[in-house]
Design a protein around this motif. Structure first.
Motif, short mmCIF file in Angstrom:
data_model
loop_
_atom_site.label_atom_id
_atom_site.label_comp_id
_atom_site.label_asym_id
_atom_site.label_seq_id
_atom_site.Cartn_x
_atom_site.Cartn_y
_atom_site.Cartn_z
N LEU A 101 0.91 -1.19 0.07
CA LEU A 101 0.18 0.08 0.02
C LEU A 101 0.78 1.23 -0.14
O LEU A 101 0.80 2.21 -0.76
N GLU A 102 1.91 1.22 0.82
CA GLU A 102 2.80 2.51 1.01
C GLU A 102 3.49 2.53 -0.41
O GLU A 102 3.68 3.74 -0.72
N ALA A 103 3.93 1.44 -1.11
CA ALA A 103 4.74 1.51 -2.21
C ALA A 103 3.55 2.18 -3.48
O ALA A 103 4.04 3.11 -4.15
N LYS A 104 2.42 1.64 -3.40
CA LYS A 104 1.77 2.60 -4.38
C LYS A 104 1.40 3.78 -4.18
O LYS A 104 1.16 4.65 -4.85
N ARG A 105 1.23 4.37 -2.73
CA ARG A 105 1.13 5.70 -2.76
C ARG A 105 2.38 6.26 -3.05
O ARG A 105 2.06 7.39 -3.76
N LEU A 106 3.43 5.89 -2.75
CA LEU A 106 4.80 6.56 -3.49
C LEU A 106 4.69 6.65 -4.93
O LEU A 106 5.26 7.66 -5.48
N LEU A 107 4.43 5.61 -5.34
CA LEU A 107 4.38 5.67 -7.01
C LEU A 107 3.18 6.39 -7.65
O LEU A 107 3.67 7.03 -8.60
N ALA A 108 2.27 6.53 -6.85
CA ALA A 108 0.94 7.31 -7.38
C ALA A 108 1.14 8.92 -7.17
O ALA A 108 0.91 9.73 -8.06
N HIS A 109 1.93 9.26 -5.99
CA HIS A 109 1.78 10.58 -5.81
C HIS A 109 3.33 11.35 -5.24
O HIS A 109 3.29 12.51 -4.91
N THR A 110 4.24 10.63 -5.74
CA THR A 110 5.62 11.14 -5.67
C THR A 110 6.50 10.93 -6.89
O THR A 110 5.87 9.91 -7.82
N SER A 111 7.72 11.31 -7.12
CA SER A 111 8.09 11.12 -8.28
C SER A 111 9.46 10.13 -8.10
O SER A 111 10.37 9.91 -8.83
N LEU A 112 9.62 9.45 -6.83
CA LEU A 112 10.48 8.36 -6.39
C LEU A 112 10.49 7.36 -7.48
O LEU A 112 9.35 6.99 -7.84
N THR A 113 11.70 7.02 -7.86
CA THR A 113 11.89 5.70 -8.78
C THR A 113 11.46 4.54 -7.91
O THR A 113 11.51 4.39 -6.59
#
Length: 282
Positions: free
Chosen positions: A233-245
């Motif tokens: 879930l946290e990975a999805k949030r970061l993929l959807a809402h940040t530019s982190l690779t």
């Protein structure tokens, strides 16, 4: 009713009525940092993180600052929106008062909601009316009175959540219920560094097999799945809402091997991290 807000030093609590006109404001960045409680009658549609919810009856939603909220459609009847910060009321510090951490918030199912029964609706409407009236009085005791109403709401909702989500045997066994809450709080606190059931066994002073047996008795998903689901879930949030690779996200979540993390993501979601991001953004 426009937004009414209590501010005292770092302590904040606000209340507003919810209708179609307020959706843009609620969805905007101003409320992101707050703990949020929504009381929505039938006919509302909202998205929390990556799941959509349609209210078939009056429903309470409890949303943490790290969750992403989008109110898509408002119903004919207006609802209520409470927002507050931890300085105003911290459920971790006051756990003995309301015992809702791990149930209404930081829950392993990630979307704690409570459907409101017919006999509970008058109580909640009265509570919101009293809270509104208290702001209009603006007495020196405003802060404590509003906090009292908030605690009443949390306590009543916690009781309803247990009736709706746990079988009667579990609610009667206080030890099992406290284990459920403690495990969910631990996962929420340590999922970036603790990735296996064995990692949590020492903190819970029990063997990994004992944790699994308790989860089976509670009729919950396997504890290993709970941990992995929170990480994903946290990975999805970061993929959807940040530019982190994807590699940066893997390191952020405690995985030194980005390739292993990508395989885990693929196993749990059916798509690669880059594929998920492309699909979400499109």
């Amino acid at each position: 009713m426009s937004t009414i807000v209590f501010n005292n030093n770092s302590k904040t609590l606000g209340l507003l009525r919810v209708s179609q006109e307020q959706t843009n404001a609620i969805n905007g960045p101003d409320y992101k940092k707050y703990i949020k409680i929504l009381y929505l009658p039938a006919g509302y549609k909202l998205r929390v993180d990556f799941a959509c919810y349609d209210t078939q009856q009056p429903t309470l939603f409890f949303i943490s600052p790290n969750q992403y909220l989008e109110l898509e459609t408002a119903g004919e009847e207006s609802g209520y929106f409470i927002f507050y910060n931890r300085d105003f009321y911290c459920i971790q510090i006051h756990d003995q008062e309301v015992a809702c951490d791990g149930l209404l918030f930081n829950n392993i199912r990630n979307m704690p909601k409570v459907e409101v029964s017919e006999d509970e609706i008058p109580f909640l409407k009265h509570l919101f009316a009293e809270m509104t009236q208290e702001f209009q009085i603006d007495d020196s005791s405003l802060e404590e009175m509003v906090r009292t109403y908030l605690k009443q709401l949390l306590i009543r909702a916690t009781r309803s959540w247990k009736r709706q989500h746990l079988n009667s045997l579990v609610t009667e066994q206080q030890n099992d219920l406290e284990f459920f809450r403690k495990f969910t709080r631990l996962v929420e606190e340590h999922y970036k560094t603790k990735h296996t059931v064995a990692d949590y066994a020492d903190s819970l002073c029990m063997a990994p097999k004992t944790i699994t047996h308790k989860f089976n008795r509670l009729r919950l998903p396997q504890p290993n799945e709970v941990i992995k689901n929170r990480i994903i879930l946290e990975a999805k949030r970061l993929l959807a809402h940040t530019s982190l690779t994807a590699k940066e996200i893997a390191y952020h979540l405690g995985y030194n091997d980005p390739a292993y993390f990508s395989r885990l993501f693929m196993t749990k979601t059916g798509e690669s991290p880059s594929g998920f991001r492309t699909k979400f953004l499109s």
